[in-house]
Design a protein around this motif. Structure first.
Motif, PDB file in Angstrom:
ATOM      1  N   ALA A   1     -12.437  -9.336 -10.004  1.00 31.45           N
ATOM      2  CA  ALA A   1     -11.603 -10.269  -9.249  1.00 31.45           C
ATOM      3  C   ALA A   1     -11.514  -9.854  -7.789  1.00 31.45           C
ATOM      4  O   ALA A   1     -11.571  -8.668  -7.458  1.00 31.45           O
ATOM      5  N   ASP A   2     -11.368 -10.840  -6.903  1.00 33.41           N
ATOM      6  CA  ASP A   2     -11.076 -10.541  -5.505  1.00 33.41           C
ATOM      7  C   ASP A   2      -9.661  -9.980  -5.391  1.00 33.41           C
ATOM      8  O   ASP A   2      -8.819 -10.173  -6.276  1.00 33.41           O
ATOM      9  N   VAL A   3      -9.417  -9.259  -4.292  1.00 32.07           N
ATOM     10  CA  VAL A   3      -8.104  -8.660  -4.089  1.00 32.07           C
ATOM     11  C   VAL A   3      -7.550  -9.086  -2.728  1.00 32.07           C
ATOM     12  O   VAL A   3      -8.291  -9.481  -1.832  1.00 32.07           O
ATOM     13  N   VAL A   4      -6.236  -8.992  -2.611  1.00 31.58           N
ATOM     14  CA  VAL A   4      -5.545  -9.245  -1.356  1.00 31.58           C
ATOM     15  C   VAL A   4      -5.327  -7.918  -0.646  1.00 31.58           C
ATOM     16  O   VAL A   4      -4.840  -6.954  -1.255  1.00 31.58           O
ATOM     17  N   VAL A   5      -5.691  -7.862   0.618  1.00 31.89           N
ATOM     18  CA  VAL A   5      -5.434  -6.677   1.443  1.00 31.89           C
ATOM     19  C   VAL A   5      -4.388  -7.064   2.475  1.00 31.89           C
ATOM     20  O   VAL A   5      -4.523  -8.076   3.173  1.00 31.89           O
ATOM     21  N   ARG A   6      -3.344  -6.263   2.555  1.00 34.38           N
ATOM     22  CA  ARG A   6      -2.263  -6.565   3.490  1.00 34.38           C
ATOM     23  C   ARG A   6      -1.849  -5.283   4.205  1.00 34.38           C
ATOM     24  O   ARG A   6      -1.476  -4.303   3.570  1.00 34.38           O
ATOM     25  N   SER A   7      -1.948  -5.274   5.528  1.00 35.81           N
ATOM     26  CA  SER A   7      -1.539  -4.141   6.352  1.00 35.81           C
ATOM     27  C   SER A   7      -0.211  -4.462   7.024  1.00 35.81           C
ATOM     28  O   SER A   7       0.111  -5.637   7.242  1.00 35.81           O
ATOM     29  N   PRO A   8       0.576  -3.449   7.366  1.00 33.88           N
ATOM     30  CA  PRO A   8       1.881  -3.703   7.983  1.00 33.88           C
ATOM     31  C   PRO A   8       1.748  -4.564   9.240  1.00 33.88           C
ATOM     32  O   PRO A   8       0.940  -4.280  10.119  1.00 33.88           O
ATOM     33  N   GLY A   9       2.527  -5.628   9.287  1.00 34.99           N
ATOM     34  CA  GLY A   9       2.549  -6.496  10.464  1.00 34.99           C
ATOM     35  C   GLY A   9       1.381  -7.436  10.582  1.00 34.99           C
ATOM     36  O   GLY A   9       1.260  -8.152  11.590  1.00 34.99           O
ATOM     37  N   GLU A  10       0.500  -7.486   9.579  1.00 37.68           N
ATOM     38  CA  GLU A  10      -0.668  -8.346   9.647  1.00 37.68           C
ATOM     39  C   GLU A  10      -0.687  -9.311   8.465  1.00 37.68           C
ATOM     40  O   GLU A  10      -0.102  -9.024   7.410  1.00 37.68           O
TER      41      GLU A  10
ATOM     42  N   LEU B   1       4.943 -14.118  -1.320  1.00 42.87           N
ATOM     43  CA  LEU B   1       5.347 -12.720  -1.152  1.00 42.87           C
ATOM     44  C   LEU B   1       6.413 -12.602  -0.059  1.00 42.87           C
ATOM     45  O   LEU B   1       6.266 -13.176   1.022  1.00 42.87           O
ATOM     46  N   PRO B   2       7.496 -11.854  -0.303  1.00 44.82           N
ATOM     47  CA  PRO B   2       8.473 -11.627   0.761  1.00 44.82           C
ATOM     48  C   PRO B   2       7.836 -10.924   1.960  1.00 44.82           C
ATOM     49  O   PRO B   2       6.844 -10.198   1.814  1.00 44.82           O
ATOM     50  N   GLU B   3       8.411 -11.128   3.115  1.00 47.26           N
ATOM     51  CA  GLU B   3       7.870 -10.533   4.337  1.00 47.26           C
ATOM     52  C   GLU B   3       7.741  -9.021   4.216  1.00 47.26           C
ATOM     53  O   GLU B   3       6.765  -8.424   4.657  1.00 47.26           O
ATOM     54  N   ASP B   4       8.737  -8.376   3.581  1.00 41.43           N
ATOM     55  CA  ASP B   4       8.744  -6.922   3.448  1.00 41.43           C
ATOM     56  C   ASP B   4       8.384  -6.489   2.033  1.00 41.43           C
ATOM     57  O   ASP B   4       8.819  -5.440   1.562  1.00 41.43           O
ATOM     58  N   ALA B   5       7.576  -7.300   1.353  1.00 38.10           N
ATOM     59  CA  ALA B   5       7.265  -7.024  -0.045  1.00 38.10           C
ATOM     60  C   ALA B   5       6.753  -5.608  -0.258  1.00 38.10           C
ATOM     61  O   ALA B   5       7.135  -4.932  -1.219  1.00 38.10           O
TER      62      ALA B   5
END
Length: 319
Positions: A98-107, A59-63
């Motif tokens: 299915a499991d999911v990916v959680v992504r918060s800004p800057g983390e 995933l791009p950094e700013d995806a």
């Protein structure tokens, strides 16, 4: 809907909530075409994505920009993948197991199990690991938002003519698979809609359904009547999901007499330049939410550049 919930909606927001659905056809490719710039300028409260088509590691950094994201990449490398982006972390997220990916800004991204989806409808678990569906309960308003990437499918065997198809004939295998998915998903969609209502929430299904519903939804509808995505049985399936008491096609409600607005154009030929497109990306809302839709637009391009072969469908809901 309980009166107390309806009162919450009336006072929850003084301004419209903007929700967009985007088939990005590869998150890395659409970023190269200016997706981050589009996200920043469009200022959506919720974004739902289909065909992210990217492993978590790539995933791009700013995806996902400055949004909180829940993402199911699926298990098929380079295909599918759906995500929901929100201003605040969601209250709950459900897949079909299915499991999911959680992504918060800057983390960094983390894997988490799906919240309990309840009993799944018959047949839907076959697609649990394909990265086709996520639904999330928003934390700040009583709304469940879902994103779907429905299989493209193919032609039934009797319509397959060698030499007139881009792909080799498959005896109708892709067609049968899509019809099985439609049957199973209709049952699952009904459960999701009813569960949201029982919990005092409105419900919104967004995404790429790979079906154009009416003649208004295909520019060349006459010659497309035996094309995948516009077959009578596919169109009938859409009709069965819609009613004033079940789900409402928000864009068609706001644009009842328009051709389109189309959301997908082939990369081939002059389809895009001539606006010879298909409307296959939707906002299907519970009746209470549909009544609050005040503006629906399709963003064909960003500063003269197409973000994808699909265009974002952006709806403002006056909550």
């Amino acid at each position: 809907m309980p009166r107390s919930t309806d009162a919450f909606w009336r006072r929850a927001y003084a301004e419209a909530v903007r929700i967009a659905s985007v088939n990005v056809n590869g998150i890395r490719a659409t970023h190269r075409r200016g997706f981050a710039d589009w996200m920043a300028s469009r200022d959506c409260d919720v974004l739902t994505l289909q065909e992210v088509r990217c492993t978590v590691a790539d995933l791009p950094e700013d995806a996902f920009g400055g949004y909180h994201a829940v993402y199911d990449p699926g298990s098929i490398s380079g295909r599918n993948g759906v995500a929901i982006l929100t201003r605040r972390p969601v209250a709950a997220v459900r897949t079909w197991g299915a499991d999911v990916v959680v992504r918060s800004p800057g983390e960094p991204a983390t894997w988490v199990p799906s919240d309990d989806p309840g009993t799944l409808a018959r047949g839907i678990s076959r697609y649990a690991t394909e990265g086709r569906y996520i639904e999330a309960d928003l934390a700040d308003v009583p709304l469940t938002v879902a994103t779907l990437y429905l299989p493209k499918g193919g032609l039934p065997e009797h319509l397959q003519r060698p030499g007139r198809m881009r792909e080799a004939p498959d005896g109708g295998a892709k067609y049968r698979r899509k019809m099985h998915f439609l049957d199973a998903f209709a049952r699952q969609l009904d459960r999701a809609r009813r569960t949201a209502r029982a919990n005092g929430r409105e419900f919104l299904l967004t995404g790429d359904l790979n079906i154009a519903h009416t003649r208004q939804d295909v520019a060349a509808w006459r010659r497309s009547q035996q094309a995948e995505g516009f077959l009578p049985e596919e169109r009938d399936w859409i009709s069965r999901q819609l009613s004033p008491r079940r789900l409402v096609d928000v864009v068609r409600r706001l644009h009842p007499d328009a051709d389109g607005p189309y959301t997908w154009w082939s990369w081939l030929g002059q389809a895009y330049a001539k606006d010879a497109g298909w409307r296959i990306d939707y906002h299907l809302a519970s009746p209470g939410l549909a009544r609050r839709a005040v503006c629906a637009e399709v963003d064909r391009e960003r500063r003269g550049v197409r973000l994808s072969d699909h265009a974002p469908v952006v709806v403002d809901y006056d909550l």
